[in-house]
Design an enzyme around this catalytic site. Sequence first.
Site, PDB file in Angstrom:
ATOM      1  N   HIS A   1      10.610  -0.020 -15.851  1.00 53.89           N
ATOM      2  CA  HIS A   1      11.610  -0.753 -14.560  1.00 53.89           C
ATOM      3  C   HIS A   1      12.989  -0.648 -15.237  1.00 53.89           C
ATOM      4  O   HIS A   1      13.385  -0.998 -16.087  1.00 53.89           O
ATOM      5  CB  HIS A   1      11.081  -1.841 -14.153  1.00 53.89           C
ATOM      6  CG  HIS A   1      11.839  -2.512 -12.981  1.00 53.89           C
ATOM      7  ND1 HIS A   1      13.021  -2.849 -12.873  1.00 53.89           N
ATOM      8  CD2 HIS A   1      11.244  -2.639 -11.784  1.00 53.89           C
ATOM      9  CE1 HIS A   1      13.333  -3.178 -11.644  1.00 53.89           C
ATOM     10  NE2 HIS A   1      12.276  -3.069 -11.043  1.00 53.89           N
TER      11      HIS A   1
ATOM     12  N   GLU B   1       5.181   2.356 -12.001  1.00 48.99           N
ATOM     13  CA  GLU B   1       6.363   1.952 -11.634  1.00 48.99           C
ATOM     14  C   GLU B   1       7.656   3.176 -11.841  1.00 48.99           C
ATOM     15  O   GLU B   1       7.646   3.706 -12.768  1.00 48.99           O
ATOM     16  CB  GLU B   1       6.725   0.445 -12.801  1.00 48.99           C
ATOM     17  CG  GLU B   1       8.028   0.196 -12.510  1.00 48.99           C
ATOM     18  CD  GLU B   1       8.343  -0.419 -11.069  1.00 48.99           C
ATOM     19  OE1 GLU B   1       7.560  -1.015 -10.329  1.00 48.99           O
ATOM     20  OE2 GLU B   1       9.511  -0.034 -10.495  1.00 48.99           O
TER      21      GLU B   1
ATOM     22  N   ASP C   1       5.585   4.683  -7.285  1.00 47.85           N
ATOM     23  CA  ASP C   1       5.841   3.692  -6.330  1.00 47.85           C
ATOM     24  C   ASP C   1       7.132   3.994  -5.543  1.00 47.85           C
ATOM     25  O   ASP C   1       7.380   4.058  -4.444  1.00 47.85           O
ATOM     26  CB  ASP C   1       5.959   2.077  -6.389  1.00 47.85           C
ATOM     27  CG  ASP C   1       6.891   1.632  -7.603  1.00 47.85           C
ATOM     28  OD1 ASP C   1       7.833   2.625  -8.117  1.00 47.85           O
ATOM     29  OD2 ASP C   1       7.303   0.565  -8.028  1.00 47.85           O
ATOM     30  N   HIS C   2       8.202   4.585  -6.300  1.00 47.04           N
ATOM     31  CA  HIS C   2       9.521   5.019  -5.657  1.00 47.04           C
ATOM     32  C   HIS C   2      10.409   5.769  -6.770  1.00 47.04           C
ATOM     33  O   HIS C   2       9.790   5.501  -7.962  1.00 47.04           O
ATOM     34  CB  HIS C   2      10.181   3.706  -5.203  1.00 47.04           C
ATOM     35  CG  HIS C   2      10.263   2.537  -6.312  1.00 47.04           C
ATOM     36  ND1 HIS C   2      11.199   2.447  -7.220  1.00 47.04           N
ATOM     37  CD2 HIS C   2       9.659   1.435  -6.181  1.00 47.04           C
ATOM     38  CE1 HIS C   2      10.995   1.391  -8.055  1.00 47.04           C
ATOM     39  NE2 HIS C   2      10.067   0.654  -7.357  1.00 47.04           N
TER      40      HIS C   2
ATOM     41  N   THR D   1       9.002  -1.836  -4.988  1.00 41.47           N
ATOM     42  CA  THR D   1       7.413  -2.070  -5.255  1.00 41.47           C
ATOM     43  C   THR D   1       6.808  -2.544  -4.176  1.00 41.47           C
ATOM     44  O   THR D   1       5.660  -2.191  -3.444  1.00 41.47           O
ATOM     45  CB  THR D   1       7.372  -3.077  -6.406  1.00 41.47           C
ATOM     46  OG1 THR D   1       7.763  -2.320  -7.426  1.00 41.47           O
ATOM     47  CG2 THR D   1       5.622  -2.769  -6.657  1.00 41.47           C
TER      48      THR D   1
HETATM   49  C1  GP9 Z   1       8.268  -6.741  -9.867  1.00 42.47           C
HETATM   50  C2  GP9 Z   1       8.047  -5.457  -9.737  1.00 42.47           C
HETATM   51  C3  GP9 Z   1       9.207  -4.427  -9.864  1.00 42.47           C
HETATM   52  O1  GP9 Z   1       7.232  -7.530  -9.720  1.00 42.47           O
HETATM   53  O2  GP9 Z   1       7.390  -5.264  -8.446  1.00 42.47           O
HETATM   54  O3  GP9 Z   1       9.868  -4.740  -8.735  1.00 42.47           O
HETATM   55  P1  GP9 Z   1      10.773  -3.553  -8.074  1.00 42.47           P
HETATM   56  O4  GP9 Z   1      12.136  -3.834  -8.541  1.00 42.47           O
HETATM   57  O5  GP9 Z   1      10.423  -2.155  -8.448  1.00 42.47           O
HETATM   58  O6  GP9 Z   1      10.499  -3.852  -6.827  1.00 42.47           O
HETATM   59 MN    MN Z   2       8.857  -0.770  -8.651  1.00 42.46          MN
END
Ligand code: GP9
Ligand code: MN
Length: 402
Positions: free
Chosen positions: A196, A39, A255-256, A81
């Site tokens: 996150h 994440e 992921d980003h 994500t």
């Molecule tokens: C939430 C997780 C994080 O379920 O996938 O979300 P994001 O804000 O990174 O898209």
């Molecule tokens: Mn994410």
Amino acid sequence: DESEVAEITHFFEKKHKKTTPSDFHGIANGKNVIVIFLESTQAFVIDKKIKDQEVTPFLNKLKEESLYFPNFYHQTAQGKTSDAEFILDNSLYPLSGGSVFVRKPKNEFLATPEILKKYEYYSASFHGNDSQFWNRLTMYDSLGYDRFFSKEDYDVNEENSINYGLKDIPFFEQSMPYLKSLPQPFYAKFLTLTNHFPFLLNPEDQFIPELETEQGVVNRYFTTVRYEDEAIKSFFDQIKDTDLYENSIFVLFGDHYGISKSYNDALSEVLGHEITVKDQVELQKVPLFIHIPGMKGEVIDTVGGQIDLRATIFDLLGVDEKDQAFSFGTSLLSNKKNRLVVFRDGTFTTDHYIYTEGACYGKESGKKVKRNKCSPYFIQVQNELNFSDKIIYGDLFRFFKK
Ligand code: GP9
Ligand code: MN
């Protein structure tokens, strides 16, 4: 519609014509695939030290025993994500606004679980947040997942959760029995959560202290990344105790971005250099590791993006080209020349150049260069994004499948 389908089919044929299987083709034939979404993890945390302490001590070691891709970029947009999941599972671009998971969940797809089903794979996703977040429950059904382990499958309480849900360490710990129970071979995605925005962490989970810049988000980020690293370590410790380890390959990727432009003042202080327009693109690099037990580590400096991830995994598994004819990606292990990474806003990068905000930059010099260094790619960039959009908005896989 029919002419669009013909046009796009032709585009894909031309695109993949010259692709030859890599030296790695099929080396992981029949193995389980375990993908871990890191994440909000950007590449600059790898090998980074803060006050003499590594931010990612486990990942740094894993790098030595993995294929590591230092020139790998995320290509997500507003769907965050869910965009990363969408790109991985479909090798299509995300939409420029919103998330495909939310906007087009009922489309026909040719997604990874469906393709791997032909090879007898079972598919599952693991995530410690509500199943409805990003419309996952519905979308996973369309993508062909057999099982989604979400918040309701875990014991989630005040103590073991923070921010969006279950903390990464208990997440992996509680996932292990489920993972062991899956039919093999399987394709399993783990979506971590603790690192996150706004990067919250209880004191007992802080393995390195927070930084002391003017921006709390940046200060906390490195500490939550360090926690995530510890969680990944705990996952590997546990899986190494099972025979799943030898029978699986492990794909870990960011992921980003986690730190947006708004925090560049503090980030440039931590990175020790100013952040130019061209650096802003380079900051979109995310780590990618492919760990194959028994195989030596190697740094693969191919320039690529998330769109190429599925083709890379399929290359290792030995999946037939025919089964992925309608994908935009190319295996990062193949010897394809003139690689191009296209971002959703039309920014792009090649081995040597970056095009962003209407100007062309040399990657090495960091300086603006003549437009004609970048202009040969303009049409290809437009085609990639337009054809991907046409497929999604027109639900065109309905016709490709025939
Ligand atoms: C939430 C997780 C994080 O379920 O996938 O979300 P994001 O804000 O990174 O898209
Ligand atoms: Mn994410």
